[in-house]
Scaffold this motif. Structure first.
Motif, PDB file in Angstrom:
ATOM      1  N   SER A 177       0.819  -1.219   0.000  1.00 12.36           N
ATOM      2  CA  SER A 177       0.000   0.000   0.000  1.00 12.36           C
ATOM      3  C   SER A 177       0.845   1.259   0.000  1.00 12.36           C
ATOM      4  O   SER A 177       0.359   2.347  -0.341  1.00 12.36           O
ATOM      5  N   HIS A 178       2.119   1.157   0.383  1.00 14.61           N
ATOM      6  CA  HIS A 178       3.009   2.324   0.393  1.00 14.61           C
ATOM      7  C   HIS A 178       3.684   2.566  -0.964  1.00 14.61           C
ATOM      8  O   HIS A 178       4.261   3.629  -1.186  1.00 14.61           O
ATOM      9  N   LEU A 179       3.639   1.600  -1.844  1.00 14.13           N
ATOM     10  CA  LEU A 179       4.370   1.708  -3.115  1.00 14.13           C
ATOM     11  C   LEU A 179       3.576   2.529  -4.130  1.00 14.13           C
ATOM     12  O   LEU A 179       2.961   2.004  -5.058  1.00 14.13           O
ATOM     13  N   THR A 180       3.629   3.825  -3.984  1.00 17.82           N
ATOM     14  CA  THR A 180       2.982   4.730  -4.923  1.00 17.82           C
ATOM     15  C   THR A 180       3.988   5.201  -5.959  1.00 17.82           C
ATOM     16  O   THR A 180       5.211   5.120  -5.753  1.00 17.82           O
ATOM     17  N   GLU A 181       3.486   5.719  -7.071  1.00 21.22           N
ATOM     18  CA  GLU A 181       4.367   6.251  -8.113  1.00 21.22           C
ATOM     19  C   GLU A 181       5.234   7.377  -7.567  1.00 21.22           C
ATOM     20  O   GLU A 181       6.434   7.447  -7.855  1.00 21.22           O
TER      21      GLU A 181
END
Length: 349
Positions: A177-181
């Motif tokens: 859930s933390h792996l954003t662009e």
């Protein structure tokens, strides 16, 4: 202006006084040649350091000072941050000792911010006994990120092996859930800029490890690698960043594939640090990349089980000092080249 080597001031926060931090600090500077490379300033109390020195049969000479303008090159300076006695019980977890670890770290960070020391090397803390109403940070890096300019990133370094993280001290079930662009771009850009200015690598090559086993096997074991990581890496590569991946993490280090890259970025803590610590054999360094000031630390903890026995390996702390000095020089050279590119080019012709 670049300082002479011995005039580079290394601020040292003493960490947990009941751990091995004081021992590895003193052992590092038993070699008098270290004082030809820098001037250390230990943020603690000279009486306490003398007590620990006696306990481990160290032969170093300590120079107590009460103000930072009293620092003497060629000496192991100890800034007396406090005068009261502290009960030292080597190998014991103690909340009171944790308070002094924070006091040392905060004072050393303030000196770093104000340019009174040139670099900061932190001895290990206990992340549990440092917690209080006034200090609610998981560790050194989070506090430094608040106090200094930039975006902090933990970069583990041992010679040409450099491992960074997209996420660090968060539960494993929250990683995806933390792996954003935005996060991925920021972390990769931070590593890239650090490799350029801190390690003098002009066109760094960066590898990124996949989140899922076998990078998700085309979506069979998870879709994050295909839907999040790959598109971001593609965009960055097309804009000129030499970033590659995602790579399956299980064989990346064992096959020696990491040797082709200037840095490796893991998606989560253990994915990167287990292989790093396996390969670095206790000589690794934790470098806080991405900030306007330089901070390093050894790659180990307080090691209560061997504290006070005089057997602690100081190589990682010594390497942390070396790396801090190397980065200091590299940043100076990078700044000089950036400010005078034409002049330097003319000299080379």
């Amino acid at each position: 202006m670049m300082k002479n080597a011995e005039n580079i001031i290394v601020g040292i926060s003493i960490g947990d006084l009941n751990g091995i931090g004081s021992e590895v600090v003193l052992k590092t500077f038993e070699d008098s040649r270290m004082l030809e490379l820098c001037t250390p300033v230990i943020f603690a109390n000279v009486k306490i350091m003398s007590f620990i020195k006696k306990n481990i049969d160290s032969t170093v000479a300590l120079h107590g000072i009460d103000k930072l303008d009293q620092i003497l090159p060629g000496k192991i300076n100890v800034l007396n941050l406090w005068r009261e006695g502290v009960d030292i019980n080597l190998g014991v977890n103690d909340d009171k000792v944790g308070e002094y670890a924070v006091k040392s770290f905060v004072a050393a960070t303030t000196a770093l911010k104000n340019g009174l020391v040139d670099v900061l090397v932190t001895a290990p803390i206990n992340k549990y006994n440092i917690q209080s109403e006034s200090f609610k940070f998981p560790g050194h890096t989070d506090y430094l990120n608040q106090e200094l300019e930039g975006n902090a990133l933990m970069l583990m370094v041992q010679d040409n092996l450099r491992v960074g993280l997209l996420t660090d001290h968060i539960p494993l079930n929250e990683v995806a859930s933390h792996l954003t662009e935005e996060l991925i771009k920021q972390k990769i850009e931070t590593v890239k800029q650090s490799l350029i200015q801190d390690f003098s690598i002009n066109k760094p090559k960066i590898a990124v490890l996949g989140l899922n086993p076998h990078c998700g096997d085309g979506g069979v074991i998870g879709k994050e690698d295909d839907t999040i990581l790959k598109p971001v890496l593609k965009k960055l590569f097309e804009k000129g960043t030499l970033v590659f991946g995602p790579f399956a993490a299980d064989g990346f280090f064992g096959s020696g594939q990491y040797e082709k890259y200037d840095a490796v970025i893991a998606t989560y803590h253990d994915q990167g640090l287990i292989p790093f610590k396996t390969l670095s054999f206790g000589n690794g360094v934790n470098f806080t990349a991405g900030l306007n000031k330089i901070r390093t630390s050894p790659d180990h903890g307080t090691a209560y089980d061997i504290a006070g026995k005089g057997i602690a390996d100081y190589n990682s702390f010594k390497e942390a000092v070396y790396l801090a000095l190397d980065v200091y020089r590299s940043r100076f050279q990078h700044a000089e080249i950036s400010q005078k590119p034409l002049k330097i080019k003319e000299k080379q012709q």
